[in-house]
Write a protein that holds these residues in place. Structure first.
Motif, mmCIF file in Angstrom:
data_model
loop_
_atom_site.group_PDB
_atom_site.id
_atom_site.type_symbol
_atom_site.label_atom_id
_atom_site.label_comp_id
_atom_site.label_asym_id
_atom_site.label_seq_id
_atom_site.Cartn_x
_atom_site.Cartn_y
_atom_site.Cartn_z
ATOM 1 N N HIS A 21 18.027 -3.605 8.807
ATOM 2 C CA HIS A 21 17.306 -4.609 9.796
ATOM 3 C C HIS A 21 18.195 -5.293 10.698
ATOM 4 N N ASP A 22 17.859 -4.942 12.263
ATOM 5 C CA ASP A 22 18.694 -5.434 13.493
ATOM 6 C C ASP A 22 17.961 -6.082 14.396
ATOM 7 N N LEU A 23 18.303 -7.625 14.405
ATOM 8 C CA LEU A 23 17.560 -8.325 15.355
ATOM 9 C C LEU A 23 18.456 -9.062 16.347
ATOM 10 N N ARG A 24 19.791 -8.164 16.476
ATOM 11 C CA ARG A 24 20.458 -8.511 17.649
ATOM 12 C C ARG A 24 19.913 -8.806 18.936
ATOM 13 N N PRO A 75 0.796 -1.155 -0.075
ATOM 14 C CA PRO A 75 -0.173 0.012 -0.079
ATOM 15 C C PRO A 75 1.073 1.472 0.083
ATOM 16 N N GLY A 76 2.057 1.245 0.809
ATOM 17 C CA GLY A 76 2.781 2.342 0.734
ATOM 18 C C GLY A 76 3.918 2.533 -0.286
ATOM 19 N N GLY A 77 3.834 1.767 -1.379
ATOM 20 C CA GLY A 77 4.999 1.493 -2.356
ATOM 21 C C GLY A 77 5.950 0.433 -1.639
ATOM 22 N N PRO A 78 7.349 0.597 -2.391
ATOM 23 C CA PRO A 78 8.404 -0.309 -2.050
ATOM 24 C C PRO A 78 8.704 -0.235 -0.697
ATOM 25 N N VAL A 79 9.019 -1.577 0.036
ATOM 26 C CA VAL A 79 9.158 -1.610 1.353
ATOM 27 C C VAL A 79 10.765 -1.603 1.949
ATOM 28 N N THR A 80 11.059 -0.664 2.479
ATOM 29 C CA THR A 80 12.564 -0.702 3.434
ATOM 30 C C THR A 80 12.612 -1.155 4.572
ATOM 31 N N ASP A 81 11.564 -1.698 5.170
ATOM 32 C CA ASP A 81 11.577 -2.230 6.506
ATOM 33 C C ASP A 81 11.011 -3.747 6.516
ATOM 34 N N LEU A 82 11.953 -4.528 6.619
ATOM 35 C CA LEU A 82 11.505 -6.071 6.623
ATOM 36 C C LEU A 82 10.706 -6.432 7.741
ATOM 37 N N GLY A 83 10.522 -5.672 8.867
ATOM 38 C CA GLY A 83 9.457 -6.100 9.741
ATOM 39 C C GLY A 83 8.140 -5.860 9.189
ATOM 40 N N ASP A 84 7.860 -5.194 8.210
ATOM 41 C CA ASP A 84 6.815 -4.855 7.550
ATOM 42 C C ASP A 84 6.224 -6.205 6.715
ATOM 43 N N TYR A 85 7.232 -6.909 6.120
ATOM 44 C CA TYR A 85 7.112 -8.050 5.445
ATOM 45 C C TYR A 85 6.929 -9.244 6.248
ATOM 46 N N ALA A 86 7.427 -9.177 7.568
ATOM 47 C CA ALA A 86 7.290 -10.140 8.546
ATOM 48 C C ALA A 86 5.747 -10.189 9.347
ATOM 49 N N ALA A 87 5.388 -9.185 9.534
ATOM 50 C CA ALA A 87 4.006 -8.919 9.665
ATOM 51 C C ALA A 87 3.028 -9.237 8.716
ATOM 52 N N TRP A 88 3.489 -9.206 7.625
ATOM 53 C CA TRP A 88 2.508 -9.384 6.287
ATOM 54 C C TRP A 88 2.470 -11.020 6.523
ATOM 55 N N CYS A 89 3.746 -11.652 6.570
ATOM 56 C CA CYS A 89 3.747 -13.108 6.751
ATOM 57 C C CYS A 89 2.748 -13.515 7.615
ATOM 58 N N LEU A 90 2.737 -13.022 8.789
ATOM 59 C CA LEU A 90 1.904 -13.430 9.793
ATOM 60 C C LEU A 90 0.429 -13.436 9.529
ATOM 61 N N ASP A 91 0.005 -12.203 8.586
ATOM 62 C CA ASP A 91 -1.356 -12.013 8.149
ATOM 63 C C ASP A 91 -1.738 -13.009 7.406
#
Length: 272
Positions: free
Chosen positions: A196-199, A68-84
């Motif tokens: 993206h930083d998950l440390r 919806p907001g165009g190309p994604v630069t935050d992988l967390g947005d993709y993670a939330a999408w996968c859970l959806d």
């Protein structure tokens, strides 16, 4: 194979499903700028081994509509999408398997919802890239995405990170397939990869986890991947000799390899 468009996270997404609906589910995630076509050999073969394999094109990739907001630069947005997507399909405790940004997204999904997963296999991924590639360079590239040489750079860049064990003919096919990417989307993906930083979150991954890295992968530091695995309780790390950034495309009969890894997740889950 069942292929359909599903409305997930505010966008229309193309999703393939292979195997029986009541089989153990496996969600397979592609790399930056690419699509589910990277799993074209593995998905049907893995389904024949008794899994329900779900292969989406992430928003803005392949046959899916843009986010919806165009190309994604935050992988967390993709993670939330996968859970959806998992909720939309009613997947019960899926395993999540991803490569490159898909591997990082798989780890992020495990941080967010470890109790909802059978486990994760994160390939060509670590917790933080340590500034590689250059964020400044990637932002500059966003203004250059229409350059005719971009497809050549994608082709040559792909060849550079394919492992030495891969036959030349197979490597050329992988690189040719990768030329199809949308430069704006892939560059945005890589910005997400670099930042993206998950440390600090790895200890929250309580489901079984397996990190995989090829020793010919110029994008990854093997020791950094080992350290990421060490930060996850009970996680395993595998280094693939002579393999680069795309194990599911580089390794012949990869379904057999992945089946073994998925079976190893199950005893770990039962022991936990």
């Amino acid at each position: 194979m069942r292929a359909e468009y599903l409305r997930v996270g505010g966008t229309l997404a193309f999703v393939e499903q292979h195997g029986e609906p009541d089989a153990p589910p496996v969600l397979c995630l592609h790399t930056a700028g690419q699509s589910g076509v990277q799993w074209r050999h593995t998905a049907p073969a893995l389904a024949a081994r008794g899994y329900r394999v779900v292969v989406p094109d992430l928003p803005g990739h392949g046959r899916s509509e843009p986010a919806p907001g165009g190309p994604v630069t935050d992988l967390g947005d993709y993670a939330a999408w996968c859970l959806d997507l998992v909720a939309h399909l009613g997947l019960e405790r899926p395993a999540v398997v991803g490569c490159s940004i898909g591997g990082k997204i798989a780890l992020d999904v495990a941080v967010r919802a470890p109790d909802r997963l059978a486990g994760v296999v994160a390939m060509a991924a670590d917790a933080h890239t340590g500034g590689r590639p250059s964020v400044r360079g990637l932002r500059r590239e966003l203004s250059d995405v229409a350059a005719p040489s971009r497809t050549d750079r994608t082709h040559l860049g792909t060849l550079a990170v394919i492992g030495r064990r891969v036959p030349r003919e197979r490597a050329e096919l992988i690189a040719t397939m990768h030329r199809r990417e949308d430069p704006a989307v892939s560059t945005s993906d890589l910005l997400g990869w670099a930042t993206h930083d998950l440390r600090e979150d790895l200890s929250r991954i309580t489901c079984p986890a397996h990190l995989v890295v090829g020793d010919d992968d110029l994008w990854l530091d093997v020791e950094r991947t080992r350290r990421a695995a060490a930060g996850i309780p009970g996680a395993r790390c595998t280094v693939l000799e002579g393999i680069g950034h795309y194990p599911m495309e580089e390794i012949a009969d990869f379904d057999a390899v992945l089946d073994g890894w998925l079976r190893e997740l199950a005893p770990a889950r039962e022991a936990s």
